[in-house]
Design an enzyme around this catalytic site. Sequence first.
Site, PDB file in Angstrom:
ATOM      1  N   CYS A 195     -12.689 110.401  31.099  1.00  0.00           N
ATOM      2  CA  CYS A 195     -11.562 111.127  31.672  1.00  0.00           C
ATOM      3  C   CYS A 195     -11.258 112.408  30.937  1.00  0.00           C
ATOM      4  O   CYS A 195     -10.401 113.173  31.341  1.00  0.00           O
ATOM      5  CB  CYS A 195     -10.311 110.242  31.665  1.00  0.00           C
ATOM      6  SG  CYS A 195      -9.716 109.872  30.004  1.00  0.00           S
ATOM      7  N   PHE A 211      17.506 118.583  38.609  1.00  0.00           N
ATOM      8  CA  PHE A 211      18.494 118.103  39.585  1.00  0.00           C
ATOM      9  C   PHE A 211      19.419 119.233  40.036  1.00  0.00           C
ATOM     10  O   PHE A 211      20.641 119.071  40.117  1.00  0.00           O
ATOM     11  CB  PHE A 211      19.310 116.944  39.004  1.00  0.00           C
ATOM     12  CG  PHE A 211      18.479 115.736  38.686  1.00  0.00           C
ATOM     13  CD1 PHE A 211      17.891 114.986  39.695  1.00  0.00           C
ATOM     14  CD2 PHE A 211      18.271 115.348  37.365  1.00  0.00           C
ATOM     15  CE1 PHE A 211      17.124 113.866  39.388  1.00  0.00           C
ATOM     16  CE2 PHE A 211      17.507 114.230  37.053  1.00  0.00           C
ATOM     17  CZ  PHE A 211      16.927 113.492  38.071  1.00  0.00           C
ATOM     18  N   CYS A 212      18.806 120.384  40.308  1.00  0.00           N
ATOM     19  CA  CYS A 212      19.587 121.549  40.725  1.00  0.00           C
ATOM     20  C   CYS A 212      19.921 121.426  42.211  1.00  0.00           C
ATOM     21  O   CYS A 212      19.071 121.651  43.078  1.00  0.00           O
ATOM     22  CB  CYS A 212      18.805 122.840  40.459  1.00  0.00           C
ATOM     23  SG  CYS A 212      18.482 123.135  38.712  1.00  0.00           S
ATOM     24  N   ARG A 213      21.124 121.042  42.476  1.00  0.00           N
ATOM     25  CA  ARG A 213      21.637 120.905  43.844  1.00  0.00           C
ATOM     26  C   ARG A 213      22.936 121.686  43.931  1.00  0.00           C
ATOM     27  O   ARG A 213      23.446 122.182  42.928  1.00  0.00           O
ATOM     28  CB  ARG A 213      21.866 119.429  44.182  1.00  0.00           C
ATOM     29  CG  ARG A 213      20.710 118.490  43.802  1.00  0.00           C
ATOM     30  CD  ARG A 213      19.499 118.662  44.682  1.00  0.00           C
ATOM     31  NE  ARG A 213      18.339 117.927  44.170  1.00  0.00           N
ATOM     32  CZ  ARG A 213      18.096 116.641  44.396  1.00  0.00           C
ATOM     33  NH1 ARG A 213      18.948 115.926  45.096  1.00  0.00           N
ATOM     34  NH2 ARG A 213      17.002 116.073  43.919  1.00  0.00           N
TER      35      ARG A 213
END
Length: 276
Positions: free
Chosen positions: A122, A259-261
């Site tokens: 990987c 969490f930009c609202r």
Amino acid sequence: MYETNTTNDSQITQMIGLNSTIVQQKGNLNSPVKDYVAEEYPVALVFNGISHVVMMATPKDLEDFAVGFSLSEGIIQSSDEIRGIDIVEGCNRGIEVHVELSSRRFMELKERRRNLAGRTGCGICGTEQLDEIFKPISPLPFTQTFSLSHLDNALHELKKVQEIGALTGCTHAAAWISPEGQLIGGCEDVGRHVALDKLLGMKSRHQWQQGAVLVSSRASYEMVQKAASCGAEILFAVSAATALAIEVAEKANLTLVGFCRQGKATVFTHPSRVRD
């Protein structure tokens, strides 16, 4: 097209990266209707004649994508190190973006490819420290500030970037916003990383300095790395941030806000750059 209804069907179907299809919808299965879907093409970035990577992307703003990817992946340090970009049709509905690098940067890229070719599995197996996986980023300076009182306007402005997304619900957006929350420019794509690379290429081309990045997606460590490596000091994300994104942002001196609202925002790192 977000503020008016003047865009007609003919103009819509001519948008790059947009197509139409016939669908049946719940509650009215016997009456097929036309709907719009986003196009997704394999886009190969070819450096000095050598194919480096193939990404699935919306076929618009591809020059900005090539510049932004080259910068955010550390292939170049400045857009001046790109001598030219040509976009040509490839096989199997693909698109090839041919990038001519300076001799020095191309030699460094070839050496990097040789090192990668020697790895197995990987690519993580065998590394002694997790830090070896990540690209080194010089700590950012503290020159930018942003009042969160302007964030609601910036979120509204973000919609202007998503012409295809408004019709399909299928694209992510990345925008450069001024300290006053005004949209300076932005890009959309089916892939959030590609949308950000397109924006970072646009930022470099226009030499935008004052402002911040706003993305419609969550913030992964790769998004943080890309933004920081291109000199963005503040990254706003509509959705969540991962633990690793927070760790990388802390080390890079990047202010990460998730969490930009409307009326909401969570500051994860370096809060000194933001104020209420």
